[in-house]
Design an enzyme around this catalytic site. Structure first.
Site, short mmCIF file in Angstrom:
data_model
loop_
_atom_site.label_atom_id
_atom_site.label_comp_id
_atom_site.label_asym_id
_atom_site.label_seq_id
_atom_site.Cartn_x
_atom_site.Cartn_y
_atom_site.Cartn_z
N GLY A 163 14.60 -1.20 3.43
CA GLY A 163 14.00 -1.94 4.55
C GLY A 163 14.77 -3.20 4.87
N GLY A 170 14.45 -5.35 8.24
CA GLY A 170 13.18 -5.96 8.63
C GLY A 170 13.24 -7.47 8.60
CB ILE A 216 14.89 4.78 8.96
CG1 ILE A 216 13.66 3.91 9.19
CG2 ILE A 216 14.77 5.58 7.68
CD1 ILE A 216 12.39 4.71 9.48
CG ASN A 252 12.86 8.23 5.37
OD1 ASN A 252 12.03 7.57 4.75
ND2 ASN A 252 12.55 9.01 6.39
CE1 TYR A 269 1.44 -4.52 3.95
CE2 TYR A 269 -0.08 -6.35 4.27
CZ TYR A 269 1.18 -5.88 3.95
OH TYR A 269 2.17 -6.77 3.65
CE LYS A 318 2.73 -4.46 0.61
NZ LYS A 318 4.11 -4.21 0.12
CB ILE A 344 7.10 -14.50 6.21
CG1 ILE A 344 6.60 -13.96 4.86
CG2 ILE A 344 8.45 -15.18 6.07
CD1 ILE A 344 6.44 -14.96 3.77
C1 AKB Z 1 0.70 -8.95 7.66
O1 AKB Z 1 0.22 -9.76 8.47
O2 AKB Z 1 0.37 -7.77 7.58
C2 AKB Z 1 1.74 -9.48 6.70
C3 AKB Z 1 1.13 -9.90 5.40
C4 AKB Z 1 0.27 -11.09 5.33
O3 AKB Z 1 1.34 -9.27 4.41
N1 AKB Z 1 2.45 -10.56 7.28
#
Ligand code: AKB
Length: 312
Positions: A8, A11, A35, A52, A142, A146, A172
């Site tokens: 990645g 990114g 990718i 990938n 997400y 994680k 970030i």
């Molecule tokens: C998001 O907003 O999904 C990311 C994070 C806080 O992991 N920037």
């Protein structure tokens, strides 16, 4: 770290991580993969390969061909995209990480560094100074991936001795590569629009507070953790903190230098994601165990962001 592979790499974080690692270890020792078509800066400072992370054979070949000892696994689907397509986020974030862990073990990679996120915390977590070690009950896909990823890092460390390390990034803020698909992207959008002389409509309410960090600190944190003495580390995953900012505070900071910049607020479904995350997190363990401390506050970040964007 002698030979480093970055997934990645094109990114938001991968691009600037590549530049810093190339400066520290030499362009010839950095293998970047993605990718996407790489920007010129990636080609300049590394050897780029199309890869990938869903393809284990391709991954294993790159690790063997380049005699890789350290992997920075940055390829991931972020929170907002993940809520639009949870199965896709699950596949990339979970299978991608599993593939990297398996290849790292089989091909005797020494170290795997990969970011986690404040998204591991759910609405039940304390909103202020959220501790490193508390029950993790995220409400986004997400966040779920994680949390599971953090547990996998711990498992591979204990079971196979793979030196896995991770930190929980806040939003970030950076000037070089735009983020994509995150809930915290609005903060970067403020700067991009202000620098172009455009106004902006923000997709969270102005009093929404979230933890943020400037990119230079984010890169410093990841590399410092990667290089930390393992004997001092009491865990594989660390909170890292720099600033807790409301959307309005960021706008006000920009307006000091760009008084014509105007922001409207029109919250959408991402508000719910933001509301499920902490306002601020405690990074006591990172400070104690590998001497973490950020260099940037809001004003320093705003000045540098606007200076850099002005030269683009
Ligand atoms: C998001 O907003 O999904 C990311 C994070 C806080 O992991 N920037």
């Amino acid at each position: 770290m002698k030979k480093i592979l970055i997934t990645g790499a094109c990114g938001q974080i991968g691009t600037e991580l590549t530049i810093k690692l190339a400066e520290m270890y030499g362009d010839e020792n950095i293998i970047t993969t993605d990718i996407q078509k790489p920007p010129a800066v990636i080609r300049e400072h590394s050897k780029f390969e199309y890869l990938n992370v869903m393809d284990t054979d391709q991954l294993a070949k790159a690790v063997v061909d380049h005699d890789i000892d350290t992997i920075f696994h940055m390829a991931a689907i972020l929170s907002a995209t993940g809520e639009k397509n949870p199965k896709f986020a699950y596949d990339i974030n979970m299978q991608g990480l599993m593939n990297v862990l398996e290849v790292a073990c089989r091909k005797r990679v020494k170290k795997l560094v990969t970011p986690s996120s404040i998204a591991v915390f759910g609405p039940d977590a304390p909103k202020q100074n959220t501790p490193n070690e508390i029950p993790l009950n995220p409400t986004t896909m997400y966040g779920v991936t994680k949390v599971a990823g953090e547990k996998l890092l711990q498992y591979y460390y204990l079971k196979f001795g793979l030196d896995t390390r991770s930190l929980r990034y806040p939003g970030i803020i950076s000037s070089e590569t735009a983020p994509g698909g995150g809930t915290t992207d609005y903060a970067v959008d403020f700067y991009l629009h202000a620098a172009r002389g455009e106004n902006y409509t923000c997709f969270v309410e102005k009093d929404t507070v979230l933890p943020f960090m400037y990119m230079a600190d984010a890169i410093k944190a990841l590399i410092d953790l990667a290089n930390a003495d393992n004997n001092r580390l009491r865990r594989r995953v660390y909170n890292v903190s720099a600033m807790a900012l409301s959307a309005e505070e960021v706008v006000t900071s920009i307006q000091q230098y760009k008084p014509d910049f105007h922001c409207d607020y029109n919250a959408d479904s991402r508000q719910k994601i933001a509301d499920s995350w902490p306002d601020s997190i405690s990074d006591k363990e990172a400070r104690d165990e590998w001497d973490w401390s950020p260099d940037y506050d809001l004003d320093k970040m705003t000045r540098e962001m606007l200076e850099r964007l002005a030269t683009k």
